[in-house]
Design a protein around this motif. Sequence first.
Motif, short mmCIF file in Angstrom:
data_model
loop_
_atom_site.label_atom_id
_atom_site.label_comp_id
_atom_site.label_asym_id
_atom_site.label_seq_id
_atom_site.Cartn_x
_atom_site.Cartn_y
_atom_site.Cartn_z
N SER A 103 0.82 -1.21 0.00
CA SER A 103 0.00 0.00 0.00
C SER A 103 0.85 1.26 0.00
CB SER A 103 -0.94 0.01 1.20
OG SER A 103 -0.18 -0.05 2.40
N GLU A 104 2.09 1.15 0.44
CA GLU A 104 3.00 2.29 0.44
C GLU A 104 4.41 1.77 0.26
OE1 GLU A 104 2.05 3.84 4.31
OE2 GLU A 104 3.76 2.84 5.18
N LEU A 105 5.37 2.67 0.18
CA LEU A 105 6.74 2.26 -0.09
C LEU A 105 7.43 1.83 1.21
CD1 LEU A 105 7.82 2.33 -2.97
CD2 LEU A 105 9.23 4.25 -2.32
N GLU A 106 6.96 0.71 1.74
CA GLU A 106 7.53 0.21 2.98
C GLU A 106 8.84 -0.53 2.71
OE1 GLU A 106 3.84 -2.45 3.28
OE2 GLU A 106 5.43 -3.63 4.24
N PRO A 107 9.61 -0.89 3.75
CA PRO A 107 10.92 -1.53 3.54
C PRO A 107 10.88 -2.80 2.70
CG PRO A 107 10.77 -0.74 5.79
CD PRO A 107 9.41 -0.50 5.17
N ARG A 108 9.76 -3.52 2.70
CA ARG A 108 9.69 -4.75 1.90
C ARG A 108 9.82 -4.47 0.41
NH1 ARG A 108 4.64 -8.14 2.64
NH2 ARG A 108 3.61 -6.17 3.19
N ILE A 109 9.70 -3.23 -0.01
CA ILE A 109 9.82 -2.90 -1.43
C ILE A 109 11.21 -3.24 -1.96
CG2 ILE A 109 10.66 -0.53 -1.25
CD1 ILE A 109 7.86 -1.78 -3.60
N THR A 110 12.17 -3.46 -1.06
CA THR A 110 13.52 -3.83 -1.48
C THR A 110 13.66 -5.32 -1.75
OG1 THR A 110 14.32 -4.18 0.78
CG2 THR A 110 14.47 -1.94 -0.09
N ALA A 111 12.64 -6.12 -1.52
CA ALA A 111 12.70 -7.57 -1.68
C ALA A 111 12.12 -8.00 -3.02
CB ALA A 111 11.95 -8.25 -0.54
N GLN A 112 12.81 -8.91 -3.69
CA GLN A 112 12.36 -9.37 -5.01
C GLN A 112 10.97 -10.01 -4.96
OE1 GLN A 112 15.22 -11.48 -7.60
NE2 GLN A 112 16.67 -11.22 -5.92
N TYR A 113 10.67 -10.74 -3.88
CA TYR A 113 9.44 -11.52 -3.85
C TYR A 113 8.19 -10.65 -3.88
CZ TYR A 113 8.68 -10.44 1.13
OH TYR A 113 8.45 -9.80 2.33
N VAL A 114 8.35 -9.39 -3.56
CA VAL A 114 7.22 -8.46 -3.52
C VAL A 114 6.68 -8.16 -4.92
CG1 VAL A 114 6.74 -6.00 -3.13
CG2 VAL A 114 7.77 -7.38 -1.32
N TYR A 115 7.54 -8.26 -5.91
CA TYR A 115 7.20 -7.79 -7.25
C TYR A 115 6.41 -8.84 -8.04
CZ TYR A 115 10.10 -3.85 -6.21
OH TYR A 115 10.61 -2.72 -5.62
N ASP A 116 5.41 -8.35 -8.74
CA ASP A 116 4.53 -9.22 -9.50
C ASP A 116 4.99 -9.42 -10.94
OD1 ASP A 116 2.56 -7.30 -7.60
OD2 ASP A 116 2.22 -9.46 -7.47
N TYR A 117 5.62 -8.44 -11.49
CA TYR A 117 6.03 -8.50 -12.90
C TYR A 117 7.47 -7.99 -13.03
CZ TYR A 117 1.00 -8.78 -13.46
OH TYR A 117 -0.32 -9.15 -13.35
N TRP A 118 8.17 -8.55 -14.02
CA TRP A 118 9.55 -8.17 -14.28
C TRP A 118 9.78 -7.97 -15.78
CZ3 TRP A 118 12.93 -7.10 -10.45
CH2 TRP A 118 12.66 -7.60 -9.17
N GLY A 119 10.73 -7.10 -16.10
CA GLY A 119 11.17 -6.99 -17.47
C GLY A 119 12.30 -7.96 -17.76
N GLN A 120 12.80 -7.91 -18.98
CA GLN A 120 13.83 -8.87 -19.40
C GLN A 120 15.24 -8.40 -19.09
OE1 GLN A 120 12.60 -6.59 -21.36
NE2 GLN A 120 14.45 -5.75 -22.31
N GLY A 121 15.39 -7.15 -18.73
CA GLY A 121 16.69 -6.61 -18.34
C GLY A 121 17.42 -5.89 -19.45
N THR A 122 18.30 -4.98 -19.05
CA THR A 122 19.15 -4.27 -19.98
C THR A 122 20.56 -4.21 -19.39
OG1 THR A 122 19.39 -2.23 -21.30
CG2 THR A 122 18.57 -1.97 -19.06
N GLN A 123 21.56 -4.46 -20.24
CA GLN A 123 22.93 -4.55 -19.75
C GLN A 123 23.56 -3.17 -19.63
OE1 GLN A 123 25.01 -7.41 -19.02
NE2 GLN A 123 26.36 -5.78 -18.25
N VAL A 124 24.19 -2.93 -18.49
CA VAL A 124 24.98 -1.72 -18.27
C VAL A 124 26.41 -2.17 -17.97
CG1 VAL A 124 25.39 0.25 -16.75
CG2 VAL A 124 23.05 -0.35 -17.43
N THR A 125 27.35 -1.66 -18.77
CA THR A 125 28.76 -1.98 -18.56
C THR A 125 29.53 -0.69 -18.38
OG1 THR A 125 28.55 -3.95 -19.95
CG2 THR A 125 30.78 -3.14 -19.50
N VAL A 126 30.24 -0.59 -17.26
CA VAL A 126 31.03 0.59 -16.95
C VAL A 126 32.51 0.22 -17.05
CG1 VAL A 126 31.49 2.43 -15.30
CG2 VAL A 126 29.22 1.37 -15.39
N SER A 127 33.21 0.90 -17.94
CA SER A 127 34.63 0.61 -18.15
C SER A 127 35.50 1.60 -17.38
CB SER A 127 34.96 0.68 -19.64
OG SER A 127 34.78 2.00 -20.11
N SER A 128 36.73 1.20 -17.15
CA SER A 128 37.65 2.07 -16.39
C SER A 128 38.22 3.15 -17.28
CB SER A 128 38.77 1.23 -15.80
OG SER A 128 39.47 0.56 -16.81
#
Length: 128
Positions: A103-128
């Motif tokens: 119902s609000e942005l409580e601490p459990r929002i940091t846990a994966q299990y809370v989420y109902d849907y996910w995207g496929q991801g996007t790669q981020v690469t940081v070089s030195s």
Amino acid sequence: QVQLVESGGGLVQAGGSLRLSCAASGGTFRIYNMGWFRQAPGKEREFVAAISRNGDSTRYADSVKGRFTISRDNAKNTVYLQMDSLEQDDTAVYYCGADYHLSELEPRITAQYVYDYWGQGTQVTVSS
């Protein structure tokens, strides 16, 4: 059923910036809290940032606080992650997720299990 599609990843030098986008379709975007997670090679997926349904509340992992900014545009059904002062440790696949139940942005929002849907991801690469 909500479909999430991330974009904006790529290769960037340390100290640079990227803005990730996550576009939602197939559902009512404004009813979901939204989050960003990331997974580096050989590591567990970890929480990065989250934003409440109307955008008035945010939460960040300590590792990105002050460098990353999460925002959303409910008219465009999109959540963003502005990443500044990127470091090599930020290299990972970044995923967005949608949470319907909290119902609000409580601490459990940091846990994966809370989420109902996910995207496929996007790669981020940081070089030195």
